[in-house]
Design a protein around this motif. Structure first.
Motif, PDB file in Angstrom:
ATOM      1  N   UNK A 116       0.828  -1.203   0.000  1.00 25.06           N
ATOM      2  CA  UNK A 116       0.000   0.000   0.000  1.00 25.06           C
ATOM      3  C   UNK A 116       0.867   1.260   0.000  1.00 25.06           C
ATOM      4  N   UNK A 117       0.265   2.359  -0.461  1.00 24.48           N
ATOM      5  CA  UNK A 117       0.973   3.633  -0.445  1.00 24.48           C
ATOM      6  C   UNK A 117       0.897   4.279   0.934  1.00 24.48           C
ATOM      7  N   UNK A 118       2.006   4.846   1.373  1.00 20.04           N
ATOM      8  CA  UNK A 118       2.106   5.503   2.676  1.00 20.04           C
ATOM      9  C   UNK A 118       2.680   6.905   2.502  1.00 20.04           C
ATOM     10  N   UNK A 119       2.234   7.849   3.311  1.00 24.07           N
ATOM     11  CA  UNK A 119       2.875   9.169   3.307  1.00 24.07           C
ATOM     12  C   UNK A 119       4.141   9.113   4.154  1.00 24.07           C
ATOM     13  N   UNK A 120       4.901  10.186   4.143  1.00 22.48           N
ATOM     14  CA  UNK A 120       6.072  10.268   5.021  1.00 22.48           C
ATOM     15  C   UNK A 120       5.603  10.226   6.474  1.00 22.48           C
ATOM     16  N   UNK A 121       6.255   9.395   7.271  1.00 20.50           N
ATOM     17  CA  UNK A 121       5.876   9.277   8.686  1.00 20.50           C
ATOM     18  C   UNK A 121       7.128   9.284   9.555  1.00 20.50           C
ATOM     19  N   UNK A 122       7.008   9.935  10.719  1.00 26.39           N
ATOM     20  CA  UNK A 122       8.104   9.971  11.688  1.00 26.39           C
ATOM     21  C   UNK A 122       7.794   9.051  12.856  1.00 26.39           C
TER      22      UNK A 122
END
Length: 213
Positions: A116-122
């Motif tokens: 799946x596509x993910x956004x940038x995450x910290x």
């Protein structure tokens, strides 16, 4: 004069194409190395109502609690983690579904493993750029609410956000599974790698936006 301007334009255009191809190749290689080394958890709420968002976190906690009964701190690879999750996928679904029912809701839960596509995450002091990742996805009801993400391998799901610190054991597992360049990039160890991270982030977000159209 016009010929010289045209020639310069052609050279600049070809240089732009070359740089773009090289940049895309670098980003693809880096993103592939990072995504192939982690397995993530993605929980999607039924809606953005406060009740549904609260339920999302309750389901998340139960799913992670069950995961902790299946693995120990010595788990050594993404592949092993995915195998364990895959073999117990029905149980993950049951845990999530029963949690929804126990909290007074009739939403149907769908649990699946996919890319799946993910956004940038910290995650504390570790940052993962946007892109496609293998993940266990838990969709509650209509799955139209805000998402919750974490990393199941290496285990970053219980990072203390207030302190911004990732457990050393999790960092070591991540470092062992990644080339030096990629690990330095996501750990932001220097200004040089901060710039490279932004570069990767920009290209991946651009590709994701373009893919949706």
């Amino acid at each position: 004069m016009k010929k010289n301007i045209f020639t310069a334009f052609v050279i600049l255009f070809l240089l732009f194409i070359y740089i773009t191809i090289c940049a895309n190749s670098y980003v693809s290689a880096v993103s592939s190395n990072i995504s192939s080394s982690v397995f993530r958890l993605h929980v999607i709420a039924n809606s953005d109502s406060s009740e549904d968002q609260n339920l999302k976190y309750i389901v998340r906690d139960k799913v992670l609690e069950y995961m902790n009964t299946l693995v120990d701190t010595n788990i050594s690879s993404k592949e092993e983690t995915m195998r364990i999750v895959s073999e117990n996928l029905y149980n993950f679904n049951s845990v999530a579904q029963n949690t929804v029912y126990e909290n007074g809701y009739n939403y149907i839960v769908n649990v699946e493993i996919g890319n799946f596509t993910f956004p940038t995450k910290n995650y504390g002091d570790i940052s993962l750029p946007a892109g496609y990742y293998d993940a266990l996805r838990v969709s509650i009801g209509d799955a139209k609410g805000k998402n919750w993400w974490c990393v199941m391998f290496p285990p970053l799901c219980f990072v203390d956000v207030s302190s911004g610190v990732v457990p050393e054991q999790s960092k070591e597992a991540l470092e062992e599974s990644l080339p030096d360049e990629e690990y330095e990039l996501i750990s932001g160890s220097s200004t040089e790698f901060d710039v490279k991270f932004k570069f990767v982030e920009f290209f991946e977000n651009f590709k994701n936006t373009f893919a949706k159209k």
